[in-house]
Design an enzyme around this catalytic site. Sequence first.
Site, PDB file in Angstrom:
ATOM      1  N   GLY A 270       0.729  -1.330   0.014  1.00 34.12           N
ATOM      2  CA  GLY A 270      -0.024  -0.007   0.143  1.00 34.12           C
ATOM      3  C   GLY A 270       0.933   1.139  -0.104  1.00 34.12           C
ATOM      4  O   GLY A 270       0.718   2.118  -0.789  1.00 34.12           O
ATOM      5  N   ARG A 271       2.043   1.101   0.425  1.00 36.26           N
ATOM      6  CA  ARG A 271       2.941   2.383   0.827  1.00 36.26           C
ATOM      7  C   ARG A 271       3.629   2.615  -0.517  1.00 36.26           C
ATOM      8  O   ARG A 271       3.569   3.767  -0.873  1.00 36.26           O
ATOM      9  CB  ARG A 271       3.966   1.955   1.801  1.00 36.26           C
ATOM     10  CG  ARG A 271       3.673   2.529   3.266  1.00 36.26           C
ATOM     11  CD  ARG A 271       4.525   1.768   4.196  1.00 36.26           C
ATOM     12  NE  ARG A 271       3.646   1.774   5.436  1.00 36.26           N
ATOM     13  CZ  ARG A 271       3.910   1.108   6.441  1.00 36.26           C
ATOM     14  NH1 ARG A 271       4.957   0.290   6.559  1.00 36.26           N
ATOM     15  NH2 ARG A 271       3.246   1.143   7.705  1.00 36.26           N
ATOM     16  N   PHE A 411      -2.627   8.353   6.201  1.00 29.88           N
ATOM     17  CA  PHE A 411      -2.825   6.937   6.126  1.00 29.88           C
ATOM     18  C   PHE A 411      -1.853   6.053   5.479  1.00 29.88           C
ATOM     19  O   PHE A 411      -0.661   6.794   5.190  1.00 29.88           O
ATOM     20  CB  PHE A 411      -4.091   6.748   5.590  1.00 29.88           C
ATOM     21  CG  PHE A 411      -4.356   7.232   4.089  1.00 29.88           C
ATOM     22  CD1 PHE A 411      -3.388   7.419   3.145  1.00 29.88           C
ATOM     23  CD2 PHE A 411      -5.825   7.540   3.826  1.00 29.88           C
ATOM     24  CE1 PHE A 411      -3.570   7.928   1.917  1.00 29.88           C
ATOM     25  CE2 PHE A 411      -6.083   7.644   2.268  1.00 29.88           C
ATOM     26  CZ  PHE A 411      -4.987   7.756   1.430  1.00 29.88           C
ATOM     27  N   GLU A 412      -1.966   4.975   5.234  1.00 30.21           N
ATOM     28  CA  GLU A 412      -0.946   3.953   4.953  1.00 30.21           C
ATOM     29  C   GLU A 412       0.348   3.987   5.959  1.00 30.21           C
ATOM     30  O   GLU A 412       1.624   3.829   5.356  1.00 30.21           O
ATOM     31  CB  GLU A 412      -0.575   3.879   3.566  1.00 30.21           C
ATOM     32  CG  GLU A 412      -1.584   4.058   2.685  1.00 30.21           C
ATOM     33  CD  GLU A 412      -2.394   2.321   2.342  1.00 30.21           C
ATOM     34  OE1 GLU A 412      -1.554   1.541   2.871  1.00 30.21           O
ATOM     35  OE2 GLU A 412      -3.380   2.254   1.939  1.00 30.21           O
ATOM     36  N   GLY A 413       0.061   4.316   7.218  1.00 31.44           N
ATOM     37  CA  GLY A 413       1.328   4.498   8.201  1.00 31.44           C
ATOM     38  C   GLY A 413       1.589   6.028   7.946  1.00 31.44           C
ATOM     39  O   GLY A 413       1.947   6.540   6.896  1.00 31.44           O
TER      40      GLY A 413
END
Lengths: 596, 267
Positions: A270-271, A411-413
């Site tokens: 995702g990142r 988001f996504e960390g």
Amino acid sequence: MASPAEKMNLPPLPPGGGFLIAPVGSERIRTADDFTDDQRAFLKTAEKFAVERVLANAERIEHKDFPLLRRLLREAGELGLLGLDVPEAYGGLAQDETSSMLVTEAMAKNGSWSVTFGAQAGIGTLPIVYFGSEAQKQRYLPRLVSGELVSAYALSEASSGSDALGARTKAVLSPDGKQWVLNGSKQWITNAGFADLFIVFAKIDGEGFSAFIVEKGAPGFTVGPEEHKMGIRGSSTCALVFEDATIPFENLLGEPGKGHRVAFNILNIGRLKLGVACVAGCRNAIQLAVQYGKDRKAFGQAITAFGLIREKLAHMVALVYAGEAMSYRTTGLIDDRIALSSAKRGSLEHDKDVIAAIEEYNIEASILKVWGSEALSQVADEALQIHGGYGFVEEYAIERVYRDNRVNRIFEGTNEINRMLIPGTMLKRAAKGQFPLLELARSVGQAIARGELPRIGPGPLAREKRMAELNKYLMVHALQTAVDTFGPALSDRQEVLGALADIAIEAYAVDSAVARALQSARAGAVDPVAEACVKLYALESHERAYARAKKAIRATVVDPSACRGHLSTLRELFDEGPADVTALREIIVARTLESV
Amino acid sequence: MALKILVTAKRVEDPESKIRVKPDGSGIVTEGVNYKLNPFDEIAIEEALRLKEKHGGEIVVASIGGDRSMTEIRAALAMGADRGLLVKHEGPMDPAVVSAILAKLVEREKPDLIVLGKQAIDGDQNQTGQYLAELLGLGQATFASKVESLESEAEQKRQPGLLLSADGKKLTVLREVDGGVESLELSLPAVVTTDLRLNKPRFASLPGIMKAKKKEVKEIPAKDLGVDLAPRVLVKKLSEPPRRKGGVKVADVDELWGKLHGEAKVL
């Protein structure tokens, strides 16, 4: 024993973080020049879809027309856009990471759509692709690929975001062993308002963190009201509530207690995808700024004639050049590593190799996520500024870009978490003997002690090559100093780790940009615009790296005279230029204005 | 009643690229220019696909040009055409040469129907379909269109605008004319050229793109067709259109009249 690469007579692939070790330009990196005919054709279809189906409906999307979003997902499914990462046996196309990235990029033309699409094709589908049982794959994947089913990924909770493993949602096996009983809640779940299935993380008996598939309508499961968001308003974001919610026993996804493997590996992908999408977002924002700037007259001329506007444009275009270099290099590395797998595509063994390949380059994925989201924030901000007052009203698309992009840093960390991961992963791998940090530190230390620093060599971009190497020296010197000073307690020194992450990010960016430009040279001559982009970017980047290294040292070495010693070392690792930035700017802007 | 349909796929400059004339006027600057499938041909291919979906048959797509025209044939195959013919020919062509080559292909392939874009968006000549019908002695219907809007339900369902008779021998074509829409009935085989409002072409799906690679494309050197490849019309020089002069503000109707009547001489 020979490595797989040696067996296949291929050059060995650099390890994750390898950009710190190999001299700039010494390894061939993948660039846009390497796209295959198929990839170009995929991109054409994806872009056409994004323009004619998504952008044409941007207003309706913005006002939460969810039936339309579902229809667009269905259309995307018909075109094959949802199945790039899915094996053919389940209706997918089984394409490589680069192809999947190109489609992700095309979808980035609209923020709300981009996250809807990503929640479906990325984090909503991949957990089943890589961790699902055969029955789960057959049951869900064909309908996810066609867009018939919509998926959502539910990890965050009201009181746990970055510390995902602190989730409180609990799963207990029913006395008859046939069902899981879930209790708890999830927060900020994309697509929740109209999704059919949810990848939900919960702790079995409050301990073993695990993943589950929850279908809409499961008894005791409800979806909360829509959040009122600052941006990506057209996407659905809701909370999920589980009150003695029951799901079948076979809906456990992956092994019990191994949910962290699902969560973190999917986040790695995702990142990467988010970083790449952000670079594409930068290109779109630049286009809006140029289109507006060319038409807008002030003092009798187009505002793109003014130096401060041209400076902004040149800066933005140079950012994109470096961002693309990192994007395609990283996805190329992952594809090359996956290609080494001897397992059959779609087999469990192959899935493991895919996961391992993505994990190998998670330093690079975190770099892309941080760099991309922050570059887009800058570009959106400057592109809005070029619009003046019109940028502040909803009538102009840039207003939405400005609001939509903000969430990318969250988001996504969060970018903070990703910053911790960059040096954190290097140190962890070094401790396990998987990353030669000690050797690297020793050779950099010796070079500094002997005054044998990188020099300006022959050929094009000579000074930028030196800057690329010096960025790495700054990183290694600051990192080693921090390790020597704090030992294991370094993991608690977040401000030092954050500064180290920033230097690593600049090191990767300049190394990639220089390598891309040198590689694209024809008959020894680099394209003048590429050359100007690299020169401008390297200068800004190297200055930032130097500033961050000073910050890291000051936060590490408190003794004044020792600190002064380190700072004077850093000064030797800094190349101030010179560079005719106005001339560079003009080369970039001339072509930018012509091509938009 | 299955139909064999020949369609065309010309490689043209993408109008979204910046098109500039070379300083010596000998052509356009091709550096940095993107290319695409002629949009009118795309409509022709879409129509052929709909006819095939309804009646069955085969779609053969032809292009004339260098190796790079393969991209446009593949684009048509990715949309769903069955096989391709690439007539290899570099150098200038005019509609007479193009139609002569296409006529030879028709003789070889013997299609029931030939559907082409009404024009290519590069030269905008709008002659090839007409020439082709004349060379072959076939009936023609140019500017094929339809009455239903492109947002209509029939369009959503991808129904063909060209109507085949029950016995499969005749085709009814609605065509755009100045006063409205005219209906023509043609005996097959025939030539149809497509206008903008006939249909909305589908996107090439990703699986379609992957399948297209495996479809047959036959390369035919133009000189093997035995046609005169010398264009009768030569482009001597290209020049940019004159820059538009800025407008002027007029104070009243009298002054406007004076300008329109006296200077512009349009009234």
